[in-house]
Design an enzyme around this catalytic site. Structure first.
Site, PDB file in Angstrom:
ATOM      1  CB  CYS A  14      -0.930   0.027   1.208  1.00 29.85           C
ATOM      2  SG  CYS A  14      -2.311  -1.091   1.056  1.00 29.85           S
ATOM      3  N   GLY A 135     -11.333 -12.690 -13.608  1.00 30.64           N
ATOM      4  CA  GLY A 135     -10.209 -11.783 -13.405  1.00 30.64           C
ATOM      5  C   GLY A 135      -9.594 -11.353 -14.709  1.00 30.64           C
ATOM      6  CG  ASP A 223      -9.271  -0.862   5.706  1.00 29.40           C
ATOM      7  OD1 ASP A 223      -9.516   0.288   5.273  1.00 29.40           O
ATOM      8  OD2 ASP A 223      -9.087  -1.844   4.968  1.00 29.40           O
TER       9      ASP A 223
HETATM   10 CO    CO Z   1      -9.644   1.044   3.427  1.00 33.24          CO
END
Ligand code: CO
Ligand code: CO
Ligand code: CO
Length: 346
Positions: A14, A135, A223
């Site tokens: 991330c 996908g 989150d």
């Molecule tokens: Co999030």
């Protein structure tokens, strides 16, 4: 020879997200839809979009993908999937199905790595009780992987980042430090123990944390991922029109996270996150510099940050601990909206 995926990329997981400042600039020029069935969209920078089907059912839609966060392809697949599904849990939804999003350099890496990444994703999806039903893969270097996930939710029970109320406490369900540990690992500074602790934490689904939120009727949560604890707390404070105060010495940390900063290891993503948070944050005068930078550390597949009423916080912590989320801790408070949206202190 076995591939070490971590050696192929500069920004892990991330932390490869584009700067929140640049993103906001582009998003503000895009028209918002006026479809009345859209219950949550990009307007509040929430974890996922929510679309109402009827009075009892809405769809939670989200996608995430990123370059490797670890050496092993099978671990990478599991972590990327856990991270993608997490946004559904953060909204209080139940994940149902997913699609694979894959970028893979087939001329530069063994085909076996490709299948190991997908096997990791598939195993994590099964653990979450969902199926991957399709996908898309394109050629690209370094590899990237993630899922587009669809979940179900009751339109009256959506947990959003708009739902933080003054007087509540904030609980975080996973330790912080994945960005620092991975950066230190690349420099050969992180021990095997720290590295494995980070891997295990990133693999862990936020499902049990979400179940506890639903049981106690929590209304505000998010989150913690690429923008770090400070960035996501800030987005929550802004969406909820409150001020959030974080006590950084209460934040659970992975292994030697605190010391990596002392040793001069600060990932670029942390500086980018600091730049985003800076103008909207009040830094208490005695704030420890390492703790300040830990608040900026970009997390991959981080924990849930939930806003809980004062009277039930101890009970919720107990419940989270017995659900196996043993690092869960109270790390701050929600205050009425002040001059700054975020306060960082020791
Ligand atoms: Co999030
Ligand atoms: Co996301
Ligand atoms: Co949310």
């Amino acid at each position: 020879m076995k591939t070490d995926l971590l050696k192929l990329t500069d920004s892990c997981g991330c932390s490869a997200k584009i700067s929140p400042i640049k993103l906001q600039e582009v998003l503000k020029n895009l028209p918002l839809s006026s479809d009345p069935n859209i219950l949550v969209d990009i307007d509040t920078h929430d974890d996922a979009g929510v679309y109402k089907v009827n009075d009892d059912l809405a769809l939670v839609l989200t996608t995430d993908f990123f370059p490797p966060v670890c050496s092993d392809p099978y671990d990478f697949g599991q972590i990327a999937a856990a991270n993608s599904i997490s946004d559904v849990y953060a909204m209080g939804g139940t994940p149902v199905v997913a699609l694979n999003l894959v970028m893979f350099p087939s001329s530069r890496l063994p085909f076996e790595d490709y299948s190991e990444i997908l096997r990791g994703g598939s195993d994590k999806a099964s653990e979450a009780g969902i199926s991957i039903i399709g996908g898309h893969t394109i050629e690209d270097f370094p590899p990237k992987y993630g899922l587009a996930v669809v979940g179900y939710i009751n339109p009256g029970k959506i947990i959003t980042n708009k739902g933080a109320r003054p007087g509540s406490s904030l609980i975080l369900t996973k330790p912080v430090g994945t960005g620092l540990v991975l950066a230190a690992r690349k420099e050969g500074m992180a021990s095997e123990t720290d590295y494995l602790e980070a891997i295990e934490s990133m693999k862990l689904l936020n499902r049990s944390g979400a179940e506890v939120m639903k049981k106690f009727g929590i209304t505000g949560a998010t989150d913690v991922t690429g923008y770090g604890l400070a960035g996501h707390a800030l987005k929550m404070a802004q969406a909820s029109q409150v001020t959030i105060s974080l006590r950084m010495s209460s934040v659970p940390l992975i292994g030697s996270t605190y010391n990596f900063i002392k040793d001069g290891c600060i990932p670029g993503a942390s500086l980018r996150n600091l730049k985003f948070a800076e103008s909207q944050t009040f830094f208490e005068r005695d704030l420890d510099y390492n703790l300040q930078m830990i608040a900026m550390d970009s997390q991959t597949s981080g924990g849930l940050l939930m806003c809980v009423p004062e009277g039930i916080k101890a009970e919720i912590i107990k419940e989270l601990h017995s659900a196996g989320l043993t690092s869960s801790a109270i790390i701050g408070k929600v205050l009425p909206k002040g001059e700054k949206s975020l306060i960082l202190g020791n």
